[in-house]
Design a protein around this motif. Structure first.
Motif, short mmCIF file in Angstrom:
data_model
loop_
_atom_site.label_atom_id
_atom_site.label_comp_id
_atom_site.label_asym_id
_atom_site.label_seq_id
_atom_site.Cartn_x
_atom_site.Cartn_y
_atom_site.Cartn_z
N SER A 221 0.78 -1.24 -0.14
CA SER A 221 0.07 0.08 -0.17
C SER A 221 0.89 1.32 -0.14
CB SER A 221 -1.08 -0.13 1.34
OG SER A 221 -0.30 0.07 2.38
N LEU A 222 2.11 1.10 0.34
CA LEU A 222 3.02 2.17 0.29
C LEU A 222 3.84 2.33 -0.91
CD1 LEU A 222 4.54 1.70 3.80
CD2 LEU A 222 2.80 3.44 3.13
N GLU A 223 3.72 1.49 -2.09
CA GLU A 223 4.32 1.60 -3.22
C GLU A 223 4.30 3.04 -3.91
OE1 GLU A 223 7.15 0.41 -5.57
OE2 GLU A 223 6.19 -0.95 -4.07
N LEU B 258 4.66 0.34 12.88
CA LEU B 258 5.01 -0.50 12.09
C LEU B 258 6.21 -0.03 10.98
CD1 LEU B 258 1.78 -2.13 11.21
CD2 LEU B 258 3.43 -3.04 12.80
N SER B 259 6.39 1.38 11.15
CA SER B 259 7.11 1.85 10.15
C SER B 259 8.41 1.50 10.09
CB SER B 259 7.37 3.53 10.28
OG SER B 259 7.73 3.72 11.52
N HIS B 260 9.06 0.90 11.18
CA HIS B 260 10.56 0.38 11.02
C HIS B 260 10.40 -0.92 10.37
CE1 HIS B 260 8.38 -1.54 14.65
NE2 HIS B 260 9.27 -2.62 14.58
N GLN B 261 9.33 -1.64 10.15
CA GLN B 261 9.25 -2.73 9.29
C GLN B 261 8.90 -2.38 7.70
OE1 GLN B 261 6.42 -5.46 11.08
NE2 GLN B 261 7.44 -5.40 13.06
N CYS B 262 8.99 -1.20 7.53
CA CYS B 262 8.73 -0.87 6.02
C CYS B 262 10.01 -0.63 5.45
CB CYS B 262 8.09 0.61 5.97
SG CYS B 262 6.45 0.46 6.65
#
Length: 122
Positions: free
Chosen positions: A7-9, A24-28
């Protein structure tokens, strides 16, 4: 997690700097992680003011004391910065983040230590 990253593509392709605010940003897939920290006592007050149950307050404070998000972030191959936001207003924190991105402020992981609060919260 894959669906979250998918979804962040659109943002990944952007030439602009994009900030993701999330536990969760550290998992992006990203180029830098900035972990914002807060003193456990102040964090507890803020969470209580939001109406969190005492169990949820304790869980969050314990995670803060144990550096849970910081540890997960440093387990990645992504550069990590850590900023203590306890006594800083939003504008100061935003400026510190921008300075960290430019390399103008030294805020390495491990610079914040709340371990002295373990006895009270565990």
């Amino acid at each position: 997690m894959e669906a979250f990253n998918d979804s962040l593509e659109e943002y990944r392709r952007s030439p602009e700097t994009v900030f993701i605010d999330s536990h969760l940003s550290h998992q992006c897939d990203c180029s830098r992680i900035i972990v914002l920290r807060c003193h456990p006592d102040v964090l507890a007050e803020r969470l209580r003011a939001r109406g969190y149950s005492e169990a949820k307050v304790r869980e969050n404070v314990q995670a803060e004391i144990l550096d849970v998000i910081l540890c997960e972030a440093t387990d990645s191959d992504i550069p990590v910065n850590e900023i203590d936001c306890t006594a800083k207003d939003v504008k100061r924190v935003a400026n510190l983040i921008l300075e960290a991105l430019d390399g103008g402020v030294n805020c390495p992981p491990g610079s914040v230590d709340w371990s002295q609060g373990m006895e009270e919260w565990f």
